[in-house]
Design an enzyme around this catalytic site. Structure first.
Site, PDB file in Angstrom:
ATOM      1  CG  HIS A 142       9.704   0.682   0.685  1.00 46.19           C
ATOM      2  ND1 HIS A 142      10.245  -0.444   1.252  1.00 46.19           N
ATOM      3  CD2 HIS A 142       9.119   1.363   1.695  1.00 46.19           C
ATOM      4  CE1 HIS A 142      10.000  -0.447   2.553  1.00 46.19           C
ATOM      5  NE2 HIS A 142       9.324   0.639   2.842  1.00 46.19           N
ATOM      6  CE  LYS A 163       5.607   0.062   3.235  1.00 42.21           C
ATOM      7  NZ  LYS A 163       6.148   0.979   4.274  1.00 42.21           N
ATOM      8  CG  ASP A 181      11.550  -4.245   2.132  1.00 39.01           C
ATOM      9  OD1 ASP A 181      11.227  -3.210   2.747  1.00 39.01           O
ATOM     10  OD2 ASP A 181      12.707  -4.472   1.751  1.00 39.01           O
ATOM     11  NE  ARG A 247     -16.478  12.422   6.594  1.00 35.39           N
ATOM     12  CZ  ARG A 247     -17.125  13.023   7.599  1.00 35.39           C
ATOM     13  NH1 ARG A 247     -16.872  14.302   7.880  1.00 35.39           N
ATOM     14  NH2 ARG A 247     -18.017  12.364   8.305  1.00 35.39           N
TER      15      ARG A 247
END
Length: 320
Positions: A142, A163, A181, A247
């Site tokens: 998915h 998404k 999807d 980071r």
């Protein structure tokens, strides 16, 4: 245990425009189950061990000329032995004339015979590549798959995280959609994953509050693509203030998909963050890493720390 996949001879014939010389039954009822192919030279010379009848057999100029060089009875015996092994299919290349008596052997043992004008080696390599995709181990995830700046980016995340909306913005910025999807992922080699969309939902995007849209119809053919290699994974998740996010980019996180390790980048989602630009930058940065450039390591070098490999504690300090 991985399921074993097959592809019908009918599909192979249609996709490669082979001419049918003989077909004992409906091609849709004959299945190929291995991507390995074979030229039966050793079998014709008498070495029968390790012959695999599940492989497509190719007969080219060498085999035909070998047959002509033999006394007729001996040649007939060797070629009938080949068809008696009941290979899944025999392909005659270069548009060569297949002797009628050999065709009778194919009919006697009910072995399909196809014809192509292509050269033997070229046709074999094409069929191997084709079968590697059609018979590859696969899984459906998915998510959303796009081509972003030449990189195949698989976007994963919980339902409602954004998404499809991010994919829509990336399409508007000139990138291409492969699947939304449901992404069908195939392992076409030991190091390569290829993603595509199921046929019935290809090029469609679901947008909450808007409904279903067809990206190809709205944005044009240049906005979509049938398949794409998966170069990286972007994991979208809601921002967690208690979690420490990378980071620097020194961490080489990987995700295992069908036994292949794929680089993964976790992107926290919160109001005000432009996810499409972030994913663009992540894709280009991933390409630079593959080409041997790492911006974080260059920064450490410019700070005089190129010889220092931070341990986990030091890395957490840098992150904070």
């Amino acid at each position: 245990m991985m399921p074993k996949y097959t592809v019908s001879l009918e599909k192979i014939i249609k996709d490669h425009k082979f001419e049918v010389v003989y077909m004992p039954k409906a091609a849709s009822d004959i299945y190929v189950s291995t991507s390995d192919v074979n030229r039966p030279g050793l079998l014709l010379c008498g070495f029968e061990e390790y012959f695999d009848p599940e492989r497509i057999q190719f007969i080219g100029l060498t085999e035909i000329e070998y047959l002509k060089s033999l006394p007729e009875d001996e040649g007939d015996k060797k070629f009938e032995n080949l068809f008696a092994k009941k290979p899944v299919c025999v392909i005659i290349t270069r548009g060569l004339d297949f002797p009628e008596r050999c065709l009778e052997f194919a009919k006697k043992h009910e072995v399909p015979v196809l014809l192509t004008l292509d050269q033997t080696s070229r046709c074999m390599s094409t069929i191997i590549a084709y079968l590697n995709v059609e018979l590859a181990p696969r899984v459906t995830r998915h998510g959303v798959l796009l081509e972003v700046s030449g990189e195949g980016v698989l976007i994963l995340g919980d339902s409602g995280v954004g998404k499809s909306e991010t994919a829509l913005e990336l399409i508007k910025r000139g990138h291409r959609l492969i699947a939304d999807d449901a992404v069908e992922i195939r392992r076409v080699s030991e190091k390569t994953l290829v993603g595509s969309a199921p046929d019935n939902i290809r090029h469609y995007i679901e947008l909450r509050g808007v409904g279903i849209i067809n990206a190809r119809r709205i944005f044009g053919m240049g906005a979509v693509k049938m398949t794409e290699k998966i170069d990286m994974v972007v994991q979208l998740e809601l921002w967690d203030s208690t979690k420490i996010y990378d980071r620097l980019g020194l961490d080489d996180e990987k995700m295992n998909i069908l036994g292949v390790e794929v680089p993964v980048t976790t992107v926290p989602v919160k109001p005000g963050r432009n996810l499409s630009i972030i994913i663009e930058a992540a894709a280009m940065n991933n390409r630079q890493k593959k080409m041997g450039y790492n911006a974080a390591r260059e920064l450490l070098h410019s700070l005089g720390m190129s010889d220092i490999i931070p341990d986990e504690k030091e890395l957490e300090t840098w992150k904070s």
